[in-house]
Design a protein around this motif. Sequence first.
Motif, PDB file in Angstrom:
ATOM      1  N   SER A   1     -47.947 -69.290 -42.402  1.00 50.26           N
ATOM      2  CA  SER A   1     -47.168 -69.199 -43.639  1.00 50.26           C
ATOM      3  C   SER A   1     -47.061 -67.785 -44.198  1.00 50.26           C
ATOM      4  O   SER A   1     -46.443 -67.583 -45.245  1.00 50.26           O
ATOM      5  CB  SER A   1     -47.712 -70.146 -44.728  1.00 50.26           C
TER       6      SER A   1
ATOM      7  N   ALA B   1     -48.894 -76.974 -50.271  1.00 51.15           N
ATOM      8  CA  ALA B   1     -49.174 -75.541 -50.293  1.00 51.15           C
ATOM      9  C   ALA B   1     -49.914 -75.108 -51.554  1.00 51.15           C
ATOM     10  O   ALA B   1     -50.852 -74.299 -51.483  1.00 51.15           O
ATOM     11  CB  ALA B   1     -47.874 -74.764 -50.144  1.00 51.15           C
TER      12      ALA B   1
ATOM     13  N   ILE C   1     -53.510 -73.206 -51.438  1.00 54.54           N
ATOM     14  CA  ILE C   1     -53.649 -71.817 -51.863  1.00 54.54           C
ATOM     15  C   ILE C   1     -54.735 -71.694 -52.932  1.00 54.54           C
ATOM     16  O   ILE C   1     -55.564 -70.771 -52.905  1.00 54.54           O
ATOM     17  CB  ILE C   1     -52.301 -71.282 -52.387  1.00 54.54           C
TER      18      ILE C   1
ATOM     19  N   TYR D   1     -47.148 -68.504 -54.886  1.00 53.75           N
ATOM     20  CA  TYR D   1     -46.406 -69.762 -54.721  1.00 53.75           C
ATOM     21  C   TYR D   1     -44.938 -69.482 -54.370  1.00 53.75           C
ATOM     22  O   TYR D   1     -44.361 -70.118 -53.482  1.00 53.75           O
ATOM     23  CB  TYR D   1     -46.444 -70.588 -56.007  1.00 53.75           C
TER      24      TYR D   1
ATOM     25  N   THR E   1     -44.627 -68.323 -50.832  1.00 55.92           N
ATOM     26  CA  THR E   1     -44.927 -69.423 -49.916  1.00 55.92           C
ATOM     27  C   THR E   1     -43.782 -70.428 -49.846  1.00 55.92           C
ATOM     28  O   THR E   1     -43.526 -71.027 -48.800  1.00 55.92           O
ATOM     29  CB  THR E   1     -46.226 -70.127 -50.350  1.00 55.92           C
TER      30      THR E   1
ATOM     31  N   ASN F   1     -40.997 -70.458 -47.034  1.00 57.65           N
ATOM     32  CA  ASN F   1     -41.235 -70.920 -45.662  1.00 57.65           C
ATOM     33  C   ASN F   1     -40.398 -72.158 -45.347  1.00 57.65           C
ATOM     34  O   ASN F   1     -40.015 -72.917 -46.237  1.00 57.65           O
ATOM     35  CB  ASN F   1     -42.718 -71.252 -45.462  1.00 57.65           C
TER      36      ASN F   1
END
Length: 269
Positions: free
Chosen positions: A30, A159, A163, A179, A182, A185
């Motif tokens: 990621s 996610a 995290i 965030y 991420t 992705n």
Amino acid sequence: MSKFTTSDGIKLYYEVNGEGKPIVFIHGWSADHTSFKPHVEELSKDFKVITYDLRGHGASDRPDKGLTLNRFAIDLEELMEYLNLKDVTVVGWSMGSSIIFDYVRTFGVSRLSSVCIVDMTPKLINDDEWKLGLYHGRFTVDDTFKALTTMCNSWMDFAKPFIKEAIPYLSEEQLKPIYEATSTNSPHVMYSMWIAMSANDYRDVLENITVPTFIIYGEKSTLYSSETARYLNSNIPNSEIVAFENCTHFLVLENPQKLVEIVKEAASR
């Protein structure tokens, strides 16, 4: 903006900075090549430093095929062949280390001069006989099915708590930009590579990593334990452990200068 096309037609973004002995950084699941920006700035003064985005990540193509660790290892070999790299120091963070394990299984170490494994296990899933995988031995095959179900329903529903678990000291406000990054992705890539990590067991490969190897871990990593690092050390010949004090799984970003120093030492071997 440089791109290389793999043998199966996938374009991978890469950057080359500096001249000298080659160092290849491999980012984690990621993430992307920018994880190593401060390291590149320092190391490229004395070395040729290569960073790239794994297929499905960053600025590389995001295909529906080749989303396996073996194909990622082939991508690494093809990139190094394309750039005519020999006597290479490879640095793998998290899933990047899994790619190194698969690379050694598939291609051996003839192209490599040294290895840095950064906070990773050779087997992600824990069971009755193996307790050195994810979450300090607490993550089982049932847990990975639950994780995959959540990812397939909503990538960020998985996610965000992942995290927060990995970087527990950050506030919700501090986590917002992570965030946001991420969320860019592609979900199908993320769960395909989670399957790939869950399915593989690289314990039989460790004895074949015969070049000098640094096993690096964060003392406050919530993902992998110091016992995992010691297991790797006991099974990889010519290896040594380096602990990063007060660092988590994100030690790459938390203490970049120390990682630079370790990579320099590895490249001198």
